[in-house]
Each structure stands twice: as structure tokens, then as C-alpha cells.
Design an enzyme around this catalytic site. Structure first.
Site, PDB file in Angstrom:
ATOM      1  N   SER A  93      -0.430  -5.865   2.350  1.00 13.17           N
ATOM      2  CA  SER A  93      -1.409  -6.025   1.448  1.00 13.17           C
ATOM      3  C   SER A  93      -2.346  -6.613   1.662  1.00 13.17           C
ATOM      4  CB  SER A  93      -0.497  -6.448   0.464  1.00 13.17           C
ATOM      5  OG  SER A  93      -1.242  -6.492  -1.348  1.00 13.17           O
ATOM      6  N   ASP A 143      11.565  19.448   1.416  1.00 14.66           N
ATOM      7  CA  ASP A 143      11.261  19.038   2.441  1.00 14.66           C
ATOM      8  C   ASP A 143      13.385  19.392   3.154  1.00 14.66           C
ATOM      9  OD1 ASP A 143      13.175  17.512   1.586  1.00 14.66           O
ATOM     10  OD2 ASP A 143      11.631  15.564   1.754  1.00 14.66           O
ATOM     11  N   ASP A 202      17.597  13.357  -2.400  1.00 17.81           N
ATOM     12  CA  ASP A 202      16.659  12.629  -1.439  1.00 17.81           C
ATOM     13  C   ASP A 202      16.241  12.109  -3.457  1.00 17.81           C
ATOM     14  OD1 ASP A 202      17.698  11.902   0.682  1.00 17.81           O
ATOM     15  OD2 ASP A 202      15.380  12.357   1.315  1.00 17.81           O
ATOM     16  N   ASP A 207       3.977   3.210  -3.357  1.00 18.63           N
ATOM     17  CA  ASP A 207       3.268   2.005  -3.602  1.00 18.63           C
ATOM     18  C   ASP A 207       2.944   1.960  -5.296  1.00 18.63           C
ATOM     19  OD1 ASP A 207       1.341  -0.483  -3.761  1.00 18.63           O
ATOM     20  OD2 ASP A 207       1.480   0.388  -1.179  1.00 18.63           O
ATOM     21  N   HIS A 220       5.732  -1.276  -2.079  1.00 15.94           N
ATOM     22  CA  HIS A 220       3.692  -1.385  -1.627  1.00 15.94           C
ATOM     23  C   HIS A 220       5.122  -3.178  -0.404  1.00 15.94           C
ATOM     24  CE1 HIS A 220      -0.009  -3.588  -1.902  1.00 15.94           C
ATOM     25  NE2 HIS A 220       1.176  -4.965  -2.231  1.00 15.94           N
TER      26      HIS A 220
END
Length: 553
Positions: free
Chosen positions: A198, A269, A274, A411, A456
Site C-alpha cells: 500500500s 479459465d 473458484d 483490491d 489489498h
């Protein structure tokens, strides 16, 4: 704790440590640093206490104490368990920069690790220093020149303190910490590393860009490197919700949106189970599909909420010139959009930073920010002081430095795609190279790892626990470039809990592709794949943005 009284006269000690420092530094420069076997394991108490007498430029050493092995209570009252014996030195660089250096006595691995801060900083990161010390590193952290007890953030109005927070604090800490470390252990560290996330990620990039000689290896997590525009991104959504509060998205609304995005794009994918997207760039979900039909009010979003979501996905833009200022948030990150709720807690950051540093008005109203004229003011008066966003890292490359950057796609505070924009700009600004050859050259010293479902710095729905510091250390010391890093997802993100899944993280522009056969919870079931299609699109978009900036100038 208070430092014990020194046992030797200050003048004698200053002469001795000065001679020792010069000798150790000359050994480092000559490449003849002593081996680990030569470490003085009896360095201990007397010399630690006498660090208060050490002469360091513009620096007052305020404490030197030998901390016995075991549990240690830091200045904020946090208990750190099972630490090795270490010498704790506290110091202050004029006029206001406080830092601490923790140096193992008998367990030093002859390496130095600087650690970064978060947010507006204002405190020493003992929580980062303790695990570094436990691994054998001598380590240092700084408050960046002010105290977090300044709730009004008046320090931003002080040019010297703003410069320290924005650019120089880590450099000053690093120089002084290495002098103290060299004097104490009678040798310089063999290698120096920095790790931060960060604001610490911004600090990391500032070291690579402005002070390339400070560190051999750098790890930058979720880099808030374009901090001025991160603040604009906060205002981008906050202003919209202030004008249209009915467009706010509470946690249930965000989950509804996130579930819809995953249902539409999650299997592309090969891993439909997921709870995150492997590569959000491949998702193009139309949010209007969730808009409530006449007579429906549940399981859908209102028209205003749909527009809020579209606004968050959209890049922050100068409304006068049309210039791209900051990328929008990625598909699949919706559950983390706390900033899109009714309460606007994050606006305190741009309100303080812009109000004091740009408009010279602590009471400045963030709702008044103009998306043309005020953008220009921020980029003139603030960005050059705090944003390490130049794409020329040649000096860090030339001195042999290695850089690992990581970024989570989910994030909640900054756009996941900003590091990709920066990385492609680094490639495009290398002289005399095709993009592919520039990529090969840049990957010799700088690699970017995108984290599917990552939050994050840490957290998020995807695998998020990995060891980038060991990876950069192997790269620096053994020449082993990181081809992948295996990330682990623990239940509740606690390492003492069971492993939910593992997944390889790949250096951009590679991604992890499922092999179609093995367990989707195991990293061994995935292979590294070159994603040249998305890479070409990323490069083309950045070329367009660079050309637009050149025309506007």
C-alpha cells in the site's frame, strides 16, 4: 523501556565506531564482507547501550537497549512472542523523523530489511519488524516524520513533513539504520532488502526510482504509487454517491452483483468453482442485466445502483480533456467495494491531503472537486512530491537491483490494473526495443505478479499467502529469477488453520492455466501460460494513453 547508562565515554566510542564503520564499509565496497562465522555473538549489552553515543549526521539516538530473548512488548503495547535477543536502537532525524533499528545479537543473517508503512503512516511498524527479526534480519521502520496522534493531519501543511512522508523518509531511515547496524556489528550488511504494501508499496517504488542504491532487492505489494490519482478515484465514487445516495450498494447488493459476475465469467479459465476470477480482463459482464424490471424489487439492482456499478468499473477521467487519470475497478472485485456503500469513510484521505497540500484549506469541501481545473492543480502541486510513477527504472537495473511487484485483482482500495498500466509503460519507454525484447530485458530485473481474488496487500477470496521476500532474495543472491510463486489460501486467512487451496502466481503476462485433470485446489494442477492476447491489448491501450498525454502537453 529505558536505555541503560553507557559505560564508556562518548568521545572514545565515537572514535571507535567511526573507525569500525569505515572499515566495514570499505569491506562491503571491496566485496570482502566477513562470513557469518565471523559474527561477534557477544556483541551484546554494553555496545548496545553505548549506541546512544554514536555520532550519526543530523540524528539523535535516543535509546539503546539489549532486549533478552523471549516475549517483547513494543511501545504500542503489543506483545511479540519468541523473539531472539536483539539490540533495539531508537533514533530521530531532524526535524521530526523517528525510526527504530532492531539488530539480532547472535542470530543475524548479515542482511538488512527495511519495512514500509500504511496509509498516512505516523507510526513505526513493529508488526512488520518482529517477524523480520525472527527470521534473522536486522530491520528498521520509521513513522515517516509525524505522529498518527495528529488526527487533524496538520503535518500535511508542513512542507518538510510532507516531503518526508512523500519521498525521503525511507531513504533517510535506511542510510542512518545502516550506519548504526554497521557500527554495532562491526560490519556492513551483505545484502539489503525492502518490503512494503500500500503506502509501503509506494515507498518501495520510490526507493527503486529515486534512491536506487539503497536496496539490492525490493518487494512492492499493492503499490499506492500513483497516490494522487488513488485519492481522485476515492472522490470519483464519493461525489457520485453524495449526489445520488440512492445509488449506494450495501453488502447484499455487492454480493448479488459479484455472484452474477462470477456466474457469467467464472468458468472461462476452467475452474468454475473458484469464488474469484482468474483473469478479470476476460470478463465483459453487462450490469444492466441485473436492473429491476417494473414490479420487481428483490434480487435485482435499481437503475441508480446499476449506474453506480458502471461508474466504478469506468476509468477516472478528466472531464475537460478526456484524459485517463486512473483505471476503473476490475470485474470480480465487487464484494470488496466498501467505498460504494452509503458511508464515505475513505474521503477523509483526499479531504486532508488535497485540502492542505493543494488548496491550503483544512476545511476544504471534497464535494467541490472540479474534474478539470482541480485535476491540473493536484498534478502541479502534489503529484511530483509524492508519486513515484516515472517509468524509467534504468538506474536500479544498472546497479543490479531486483524488483518484485504484486497486486490483487480484488483490491478494495485501489484498482487492480494500475500495476499493469505502469508495467507496460516501463516496456514502452525503453529505447530501441520492440515490446517483446523490452519485456525480456525488463524481466531480468522487474517482475509483476497479479493475484486472482487477492485483496489489498493481503486478504481476498483467492490464495493470498506467499513469500515474495524469499523469492527476491534468491533472485539477488543466487540469480534465480522467480518463474512462479505458490500462494496458499488458509481458512479464514489464518495460517494455523487448514489449507483451502494453493495456486501458482505467474509473472505478467503469464497466467496460471488449469490442466483439466488434477484437483483444482492444488497448485500442481496448473501450468504457466503466456497470455499474449491480453498483453497485446494492454500494450495497445497504454500506447493510446501515452499518445493522448503527449498531444495534451
Amino acid at each position: 523501556m529505558t536505555a541503560r547508562r553507557p559505560r564508556r565515554s562518548g568521545g572514545t566510542l565515537r572514535v571507535l565506531v567511526g573507525i569500525v564503520s569505515l572499515f566495514a564499509l570499505s569491506l562491503q565496497i571491496a566485496g570482502a564482507a566477513p562470513s557469518a562465522a565471523d559474527v561477534d555473538t557477544d556483541a551484546g549489552g554494553a555496545r548496545c547501550e553505548e549506541m546512544t553515543e554514536l555520532s550519526v549526521p543530523d540524528t539523535e539516538i535516543t535509546a539503546g537497549e539489549l532486549v533478552p530473548a523471549g516475549d517483547f512488548v513494543d511501545a504500542e503495547g503489543t506483545v511479540h512472542r519468541d523473539l531472539p535477543e536483539f539490540c533495539r536502537v531508537a533514533a530521530r532525524v531532524a526535524p521530526s523523523l523517528n525510526f527504530e533499528v532492531w539488530m539480532p545479537t547472535a542470530t543475524w543473517n548479515e542482511r538488512f530489511l527495511g519495512v514500509g508503512n500504511g496509509g498516512f503512516a505516523g507510526n513505526i511498524r513493529y508488526d512488520s519488524m518482529a517477524p523480520a527479526l525472527a527470521k534473522g534480519y536486522a530491520t528498521a521502520s520509521t513513522d515517516t516524520g509525524h505522529s498518527k496522534s495528529d488526527s487533524a493531519n496538520s503535518w500535511i501543511s508542513n512542507p518538510a513533513q510532507l516531503e518526508m512522508w512523500g519521498r525521503t523518509s525511507i531513504h533517510l531511515m535506511t542510510l542512518r539504520a545502516k550506519q548504526i547496524l554497521t557500527a554495532y556489528h562491526e560490519k556492513a550488511p551483505k545484502f539489503s532488502y525492502f518490503e512494503g504494501g500500500s503506502t509501503g508499496g509506494r515507498q518501495a517504488m520510490g526507493q527503486a526510482e529515486f534512491f536506487p542504491d539503497d536496496y539490492d532487492g525490493i518487494v512492492s505489494h499493492s503499490p499506492g504509487m500513483d497516490y494522487s490519482h488513488v485519492m481522485m478515484a476515492v472522490l470519483w465514487t464519493a461525489q457520485r454517491l453524495a449526489d445520488r445516495p440512492k445509488g449506494a450498494l450495501d453488502s447484499d447488493d455487492r454480493k448479488l452483483l459479484n455472484d452474477a459476475v462470477l456466474a457469467a465469467c467464472g468458468g472461462r479459465d476452467g475452474v468454475a468453482s473458484d469464488p474469484f476470477l482468474n483473469d478479470p480482463r476476460d470478463c465483459h459482464y453487462n450490469v444492466k442485466r441485473l436492473e429491476c424490471r417494473p414490479g420487481t424489487s428483490t434480487g435485482c439492482l435499481t437503475a441508480e445502483q446499476v449506474r453506480t456499478a458502471e461508474h466504478v468499473y469506468t476509468a477516472v477521467t478528466n472531464q475537460g480533456s478526456g484524459e485517463h487519470l486512473y483505471p476503473g475497478f476490475a470485474y470480480g472485485s465487487e464484494a470488496a467495494w466498501n467505498f460504494a456503500a452509503e458511508r464515505q469513510e475513505l474521503v477523509s484521505y483526499p479531504q486532508a491531503l488535497f485540502g492542505r497540500a493543494v488548496f491550503d484549506d483544512p476545511e476544504w469541501d471534497w464535494r467541490s472537486f472540479d474534474w478539470d481545473e482541480d485535476v491540473a492543480l493536484v498534478e502541479e502541486k502534489l503529484s511530483p512530491k509524492i508519486d513515484p510513477t516515472r517509468a524509467d527504472l534504468s538506474k536500479f537495473d544498472e546497479r543490479g537491483g531486483k524488483l518484485i511487484m504484486t497486486q490483487g485483482w480484488s483490491d478494495p482500495f485501489q484498482s487492480g490494473s494500475l500495476p499493469i498500466e505502469y508495467y507496460t509503460r516501463v516496456l514502452l519507454e525503453r529505447d530501441g526495443s520492440t515490446v517483446r525484447s523490452a519485456l525480456r530485458d525488463v524481466q531480468e530485473f522487474y517482475r509483476l505478479f497479479m493475484i486472482p481474488g487477492g485483496g489489498h496487500v493481503t486478504g481476498g477470496m483467492g490464495p493470498n499467502s506467499f513469500d515474495a521476500l524469499s523469492a527476491v532474495r534468491a533472485w539477488v543472491e543466487q540469480g534465480i529469477a522467480p518463474k512462479q510463486m505458490v500462494a496458499t489460501k488458509y481458512q479464514d486467512d489464518r495460517q494455523e488453520n487448514r489449507v483451502v487451496m494453493t495456486r501458482p502466481l505467474c509473472p505478467y503476462p503469464q497466467i496460471a492455466g488449469y490442466d483439466g485433470a488434477g484437483p483444482t485446489t492444488e497448485a500442481s494442477s496448473f501450468r504457466r501460460e503466456n497470455d499474449w492476447g491480453d498483453f497485446a491489448k494492454d500494450v495497445a491501450r497504454e500506447k493510446q494513453r501515452m499518445q493522448a498525454r503527449e498531444r495534451s502537453n
